[in-house]
Design a protein around this motif. Structure first.
Motif, PDB file in Angstrom:
ATOM      1  N   TRP A  58       0.802  -1.229   0.000  1.00  6.73           N
ATOM      2  CA  TRP A  58       0.000   0.000   0.000  1.00  6.73           C
ATOM      3  C   TRP A  58       0.836   1.280   0.000  1.00  6.73           C
ATOM      4  CZ3 TRP A  58      -4.920  -0.403  -1.250  1.00  6.73           C
ATOM      5  CH2 TRP A  58      -5.531  -1.658  -1.083  1.00  6.73           C
ATOM      6  N   HIS A  59       0.576   2.119  -0.985  1.00 12.42           N
ATOM      7  CA  HIS A  59       1.253   3.421  -1.094  1.00 12.42           C
ATOM      8  C   HIS A  59       0.338   4.380  -1.850  1.00 12.42           C
ATOM      9  CE1 HIS A  59       2.360   1.120  -4.715  1.00 12.42           C
ATOM     10  NE2 HIS A  59       2.365   2.288  -5.331  1.00 12.42           N
ATOM     11  N   PRO A  60       0.555   5.672  -1.652  1.00 14.14           N
ATOM     12  CA  PRO A  60      -0.319   6.668  -2.302  1.00 14.14           C
ATOM     13  C   PRO A  60       0.246   7.131  -3.655  1.00 14.14           C
ATOM     14  CG  PRO A  60       1.128   7.749  -0.732  1.00 14.14           C
ATOM     15  CD  PRO A  60       1.517   6.296  -0.733  1.00 14.14           C
ATOM     16  N   HIS A  61      -0.630   7.666  -4.487  1.00 14.63           N
ATOM     17  CA  HIS A  61      -0.210   8.432  -5.678  1.00 14.63           C
ATOM     18  C   HIS A  61      -1.136   9.631  -5.809  1.00 14.63           C
ATOM     19  CE1 HIS A  61       2.707   5.684  -7.478  1.00 14.63           C
ATOM     20  NE2 HIS A  61       1.876   4.682  -7.301  1.00 14.63           N
ATOM     21  N   ARG A  62      -0.574  10.732  -6.252  1.00 14.21           N
ATOM     22  CA  ARG A  62      -1.391  11.905  -6.593  1.00 14.21           C
ATOM     23  C   ARG A  62      -0.691  12.660  -7.720  1.00 14.21           C
ATOM     24  NH1 ARG A  62      -3.355  16.289  -2.096  1.00 14.21           N
ATOM     25  NH2 ARG A  62      -5.005  14.728  -1.800  1.00 14.21           N
ATOM     26  N   LEU A 102      -4.830   5.183  -2.983  1.00 12.19           N
ATOM     27  CA  LEU A 102      -3.912   4.296  -2.268  1.00 12.19           C
ATOM     28  C   LEU A 102      -4.039   2.945  -2.948  1.00 12.19           C
ATOM     29  CD1 LEU A 102      -4.872   5.192   1.422  1.00 12.19           C
ATOM     30  CD2 LEU A 102      -2.801   5.898   0.223  1.00 12.19           C
ATOM     31  N   HIS A 103      -2.911   2.341  -3.293  1.00 11.56           N
ATOM     32  CA  HIS A 103      -3.021   1.024  -3.927  1.00 11.56           C
ATOM     33  C   HIS A 103      -1.816   0.168  -3.618  1.00 11.56           C
ATOM     34  CE1 HIS A 103      -0.774   1.570  -8.040  1.00 11.56           C
ATOM     35  NE2 HIS A 103      -0.093   2.072  -7.061  1.00 11.56           N
ATOM     36  N   GLN A 104      -1.948  -1.113  -3.941  1.00 10.53           N
ATOM     37  CA  GLN A 104      -0.784  -1.995  -3.874  1.00 10.53           C
ATOM     38  C   GLN A 104      -0.695  -2.822  -5.139  1.00 10.53           C
ATOM     39  OE1 GLN A 104      -0.671  -4.954  -0.849  1.00 10.53           O
ATOM     40  NE2 GLN A 104      -2.758  -5.661  -1.149  1.00 10.53           N
ATOM     41  N   GLU A 105       0.543  -3.181  -5.483  1.00  5.69           N
ATOM     42  CA  GLU A 105       0.834  -3.907  -6.713  1.00  5.69           C
ATOM     43  C   GLU A 105       1.776  -5.053  -6.329  1.00  5.69           C
ATOM     44  OE1 GLU A 105       2.366  -0.001  -7.605  1.00  5.69           O
ATOM     45  OE2 GLU A 105       1.576  -0.174  -9.637  1.00  5.69           O
ATOM     46  N   MET A 106       1.301  -6.280  -6.467  1.00  2.00           N
ATOM     47  CA  MET A 106       2.076  -7.430  -6.010  1.00  2.00           C
ATOM     48  C   MET A 106       2.374  -8.391  -7.169  1.00  2.00           C
ATOM     49  SD  MET A 106       2.328  -6.371  -2.923  1.00  2.00           S
ATOM     50  CE  MET A 106       3.031  -7.691  -1.944  1.00  2.00           C
TER      51      MET A 106
HETATM   52 MN    MN Z   1       2.027   2.473  -7.460  1.00  2.00          MN
END
Ligand code: MN
Length: 303
Positions: A58-62, A102-106
């Motif tokens: 989990w981390h943010p992007h804007r 907020l998303h995660q990429e696994m």
């Molecule tokens: Mn990302």
């Protein structure tokens, strides 16, 4: 017609991201103007699960768009809007982070433990930095592929090319994102509108890219076996080619053929204030993003 000069060729460099993912950085985190409207590109091809399995929790992007193109293996993703899904080989996810996500990429790899793909970051103009977040998930089977008489194959991920239009739309930077494979020895010219900033990224085989000052072209060497310390690169080069202004690019495939991304977009030409996964125009906007993250208002209610 004018050939675009080659401003620079350089290798992607080993980097560590997320919770400990070994990848190669093609460009980014240095001069944000050099490939405006694109901010960064990572090549996350990897042959060892222990080098990618910890993923990007989990981390943010804007303020940006992240474009994930999976060649092989899968990426499981989830986000603060409640979306979950899996990207597989050939699939593309175009995420417009806008005002905040907020998303995660696994990454999960394929049966052989390989994980191959790319993530590109596109900037958003100030007028769209706080737009509503949006995902465009595109199945590989929905990406048009044009095949020429000489065996050249072009997947059109976005933009228009040889009469086909890619499925991703409504992107501020007006990108053209092509995945091009050319058989050994084939020579070809690709038109790229003059207003676009353009680069190529060779990730398999080798090719000569014609330069305005050396029209016969510069043959890129194949990756030397054993040169990479931690990552066994089974698929050739990791070379960025930055083009100057003009309206065409001429490529001649080497003896093993070549596969490369050819990406271009309209420069945004605005100030860039960048902190990790958040890219705004001013320091004040960055500080606002940090405050929003701390006080829980980073994610706006969706209407
Ligand atoms: Mn990302």
């Amino acid at each position: 017609m004018s050939l675009r000069p080659i401003l620079e060729t350089r290798r992607a460099i080993p980097a560590m991201e997320g919770a400990g993912v070994k990848l190669h950085r093609v460009f980014g985190f240095q001069d944000p103007t050099e490939l405006d409207p694109f901010l960064m590109m990572d090549d996350f091809r990897n042959e060892r699960p222990e080098d990618y399995i910890r993923g990007f929790p989990w981390h943010p992007h804007r303020g940006i768009e992240t474009i994930t193109y999976v060649l092989s293996g899968t990426v499981e993703h989830g986000d603060s809007l409640g979306n979950t899904g899996t990207l597989g080989g050939g699939d593309v996810q175009w995420m417009t982070a806008g005002s905040g996500i907020l998303h995660q990429e696994m990454p999960k790899g394929n049966a052989q433990g390989q994980m191959h793909g790319f993530q590109l970051w596109g900037n958003l103009p100030s007028s769209q930095k706080m737009t509503a977040p949006r995902y465009q998930d595109v199945k590989g089977s929905d990406i048009p592929e044009v095949i020429d008489d000489d065996g050249t194959r072009v997947k059109v991920i976005t933009g228009e090319f040889w009469g086909k239009r890619g499925p991703v739309d409504g992107i501020a930077a007006d990108p053209q994102y092509l995945d091009i494979a050319m058989p050994a020895g084939v020579k070809k010219t690709f038109r790229i509108d003059t207003y676009r900033r353009a680069f190529a990224y060779v990730f398999d085989g080798a090719a000569a890219f014609a330069d305005a000052s050396q029209p016969s072209g510069v043959l890129l060497e194949k990756e030397v076996a054993g040169q990479e310390v931690n990552i066994r690169d089974l698929s050739g080069n990791r070379t960025l080619i930055r083009f100057g202004s003009g309206d065409e690019v001429t490529v001649q495939a080497g003896p093993d053929g070549v596969r490369f991304l050819l990406i271009s977009g309209a420069p945004i030409n605005e100030p860039v204030a960048w902190h990790g996964p958040i890219v705004m125009n001013t320091q004040q906007e960055l500080m606002q993003a940090m405050r929003d993250l701390r006080n829980g208002s980073f994610i706006k209610p969706q209407h």
